[in-house]
Design a protein around this motif. Structure first.
Motif, PDB file in Angstrom:
ATOM      1  N   LEU A 124      46.498  13.120  32.437  1.00 31.12           N
ATOM      2  CA  LEU A 124      45.962  14.427  32.079  1.00 31.12           C
ATOM      3  C   LEU A 124      45.234  14.970  33.298  1.00 31.12           C
ATOM      4  O   LEU A 124      44.303  14.338  33.801  1.00 31.12           O
ATOM      5  CB  LEU A 124      45.009  14.301  30.898  1.00 31.12           C
ATOM      6  CG  LEU A 124      45.562  13.510  29.704  1.00 31.12           C
ATOM      7  CD1 LEU A 124      44.451  13.037  28.804  1.00 31.12           C
ATOM      8  CD2 LEU A 124      46.562  14.347  28.931  1.00 31.12           C
ATOM      9  N   VAL A 125      45.653  16.129  33.796  1.00 27.41           N
ATOM     10  CA  VAL A 125      45.124  16.673  35.046  1.00 27.41           C
ATOM     11  C   VAL A 125      44.437  18.001  34.774  1.00 27.41           C
ATOM     12  O   VAL A 125      45.024  18.899  34.145  1.00 27.41           O
ATOM     13  CB  VAL A 125      46.243  16.864  36.091  1.00 27.41           C
ATOM     14  CG1 VAL A 125      45.685  17.487  37.365  1.00 27.41           C
ATOM     15  CG2 VAL A 125      46.920  15.533  36.391  1.00 27.41           C
ATOM     16  N   ALA A 126      43.199  18.132  35.247  1.00 29.77           N
ATOM     17  CA  ALA A 126      42.445  19.385  35.086  1.00 29.77           C
ATOM     18  C   ALA A 126      41.581  19.607  36.314  1.00 29.77           C
ATOM     19  O   ALA A 126      41.083  18.655  36.921  1.00 29.77           O
ATOM     20  CB  ALA A 126      41.575  19.330  33.831  1.00 29.77           C
ATOM     21  N   THR A 127      41.403  20.868  36.685  1.00 26.88           N
ATOM     22  CA  THR A 127      40.552  21.215  37.821  1.00 26.88           C
ATOM     23  C   THR A 127      39.186  21.659  37.328  1.00 26.88           C
ATOM     24  O   THR A 127      39.046  22.140  36.198  1.00 26.88           O
ATOM     25  CB  THR A 127      41.186  22.330  38.664  1.00 26.88           C
ATOM     26  OG1 THR A 127      41.336  23.511  37.863  1.00 26.88           O
ATOM     27  CG2 THR A 127      42.556  21.901  39.187  1.00 26.88           C
ATOM     28  N   LEU A 128      38.197  21.511  38.192  1.00 28.70           N
ATOM     29  CA  LEU A 128      36.820  21.881  37.858  1.00 28.70           C
ATOM     30  C   LEU A 128      36.313  22.921  38.845  1.00 28.70           C
ATOM     31  O   LEU A 128      36.300  22.682  40.062  1.00 28.70           O
ATOM     32  CB  LEU A 128      35.905  20.656  37.904  1.00 28.70           C
ATOM     33  CG  LEU A 128      36.257  19.477  36.989  1.00 28.70           C
ATOM     34  CD1 LEU A 128      35.296  18.319  37.232  1.00 28.70           C
ATOM     35  CD2 LEU A 128      36.239  19.901  35.529  1.00 28.70           C
ATOM     36  N   TYR A 129      35.910  24.065  38.321  1.00 30.82           N
ATOM     37  CA  TYR A 129      35.226  25.078  39.116  1.00 30.82           C
ATOM     38  C   TYR A 129      34.373  25.903  38.158  1.00 30.82           C
ATOM     39  O   TYR A 129      34.907  26.568  37.267  1.00 30.82           O
ATOM     40  CB  TYR A 129      36.196  25.976  39.882  1.00 30.82           C
ATOM     41  CG  TYR A 129      35.477  26.919  40.827  1.00 30.82           C
ATOM     42  CD1 TYR A 129      34.997  26.464  42.049  1.00 30.82           C
ATOM     43  CD2 TYR A 129      35.241  28.247  40.479  1.00 30.82           C
ATOM     44  CE1 TYR A 129      34.317  27.305  42.910  1.00 30.82           C
ATOM     45  CE2 TYR A 129      34.558  29.094  41.327  1.00 30.82           C
ATOM     46  CZ  TYR A 129      34.096  28.620  42.544  1.00 30.82           C
ATOM     47  OH  TYR A 129      33.401  29.458  43.389  1.00 30.82           O
ATOM     48  N   ARG A 130      33.067  25.816  38.341  1.00 28.29           N
ATOM     49  CA  ARG A 130      32.124  26.423  37.395  1.00 28.29           C
ATOM     50  C   ARG A 130      32.452  25.994  35.957  1.00 28.29           C
ATOM     51  O   ARG A 130      32.506  26.817  35.034  1.00 28.29           O
ATOM     52  CB  ARG A 130      32.130  27.950  37.517  1.00 28.29           C
ATOM     53  CG  ARG A 130      31.719  28.459  38.902  1.00 28.29           C
ATOM     54  CD  ARG A 130      31.560  29.962  38.926  1.00 28.29           C
ATOM     55  NE  ARG A 130      31.276  30.466  40.257  1.00 28.29           N
ATOM     56  CZ  ARG A 130      30.058  30.500  40.808  1.00 28.29           C
ATOM     57  NH1 ARG A 130      29.014  30.064  40.118  1.00 28.29           N
ATOM     58  NH2 ARG A 130      29.890  30.967  42.031  1.00 28.29           N
ATOM     59  N   SER A 131      32.660  24.711  35.782  1.00 28.28           N
ATOM     60  CA  SER A 131      33.108  24.173  34.500  1.00 28.28           C
ATOM     61  C   SER A 131      32.059  23.316  33.809  1.00 28.28           C
ATOM     62  O   SER A 131      32.383  22.620  32.840  1.00 28.28           O
ATOM     63  CB  SER A 131      34.379  23.335  34.714  1.00 28.28           C
ATOM     64  OG  SER A 131      35.370  24.058  35.398  1.00 28.28           O
TER      65      SER A 131
END
Length: 313
Positions: free
Chosen positions: A5-12
């Motif tokens: 499972l791949v997810a990016t983080l930016y202001r998260s």
């Protein structure tokens, strides 16, 4: 490993904990304990990294790839895919606009139709009228200029087979537009209509959207350059015809050409066209310059795992 499972983080920061809980529940329901969650911190200025690192200490499924700075959403997604090890890879945004439970329906469709990719498409684009209108315009322009059949209102969420991910990550471009790469990679792909949750704020400003449009078109199409050639030929032909008219008028009718206004209008028109065309050529030249330098797409600063320590790449 069965699933990544791949997810990016930016202001998260406000979404990380709930996203982790919901995506873990969906993964356990699908494959039991045989999965990993790859978070890619794209230089987030808030506490997203700290929260994700804490999750990696209590949940051995979590791997946090910390980039050295903000490289952009598309580069971060590609980095996450390159770190994914599962037989299937589920790519999704972490802001909960996309429902982690889609994993189950995507997997069911993939098994039923025996395809390599199942991706989400919105029935109606989220947001206000301006956002929906600009979205439609973007995809129409991109399809017209590139010839690639990118679906309207496509979202990030997609479930992919291992062979598709391996093929996708072979692309080593410096200027990434993931929607275009998803299409040109090929294989059997199917859409699933979804309803995407809408938040009031977005990290994609109008300036970023315009930049994305320019980048995507110039990355996948030479149509603007061909258009410049066509307009240049048309101007030359019209100019030649008008010149012949002036010469004939002067030789046989004895009335020399005059008209300061028409002369200045022509100069301004041609000058503006030349500047615009040089700008388009400059964009393509800048892309060539970016590619030949062959700088890395992203730089990984740390990788966080359950051990509590940090491994540096």
């Amino acid at each position: 490993m069965k699933l990544s499972l791949v997810a990016t983080l930016y202001r998260s920061a406000e979404f990380v904990v709930e996203f982790h809980l919901r995506i873990s529940q969906a993964a356990q329901q699908l494959v039991g304990d045989d999965y990993e969650i790859v978070f890619v911190n794209d230089g987030s200025p808030d506490s997203s990294l700290e929260l994700a690192a804490q999750l990696s200490e209590v949940d051995y499924h979590v791997v946090v790839v910390d980039l050295s700075r903000n490289f952009g959403h598309h580069h971060a997604m590609m980095t996450g895919l390159r770190h994914a090890r599962g037989e299937r890879v589920f790519l999704i945004d972490s802001d909960l606009e996309e429902d982690p439970a889609w994993l189950l329906s995507f997997s069911e469709q993939m098994e039923r139709e025996k395809v390599d990719v199942v991706y989400g498409v919105q029935k109606q684009r989220k947001g206000k009228y301006f956002e929906r209108w600009t979205g439609r315009l973007f995809y129409k322009l991109f399809r017209f200029l590139s010839g690639l059949e990118v679906p309207d209102n496509i979202v990030v969420a997609r479930l992919m087979s291992r062979r598709y991910v391996d093929a996708l990550t072979q692309h080593d471009e410096r200027e990434l537009f993931m929607a275009g790469l998803w299409v040109i990679t090929g294989f059997e792909q199917r859409a699933q209509f979804i309803i995407k949750r809408s938040r009031d704020e977005t990290t994609y400003t109008l300036r970023k959207k315009v930049a994305q449009l320019v980048n995507s078109i110039t990355a996948f199409s030479s149509a603007p350059l061909v258009g410049i050639f066509g307009v240049g030929c048309a101007i030359f032909l019209l100019s030649a015809i008008y010149t012949c008219f002036l010469v004939i008028n002067w030789l046989f009718l004895g009335s020399p050409p005059s008209g300061y206004t028409s002369l200045m209008a022509s100069i301004w028109l041609l000058g503006g066209l030349v500047i615009a065309f040089v700008g388009v050529v400059g964009i393509y030249l800048a892309k060539v310059y970016s590619e030949v330098k062959h700088r890395p797409n992203t730089i990984v600063r740390n990788i966080y795992r359950q051990t509590g320590g940090r491994s540096v790449e």
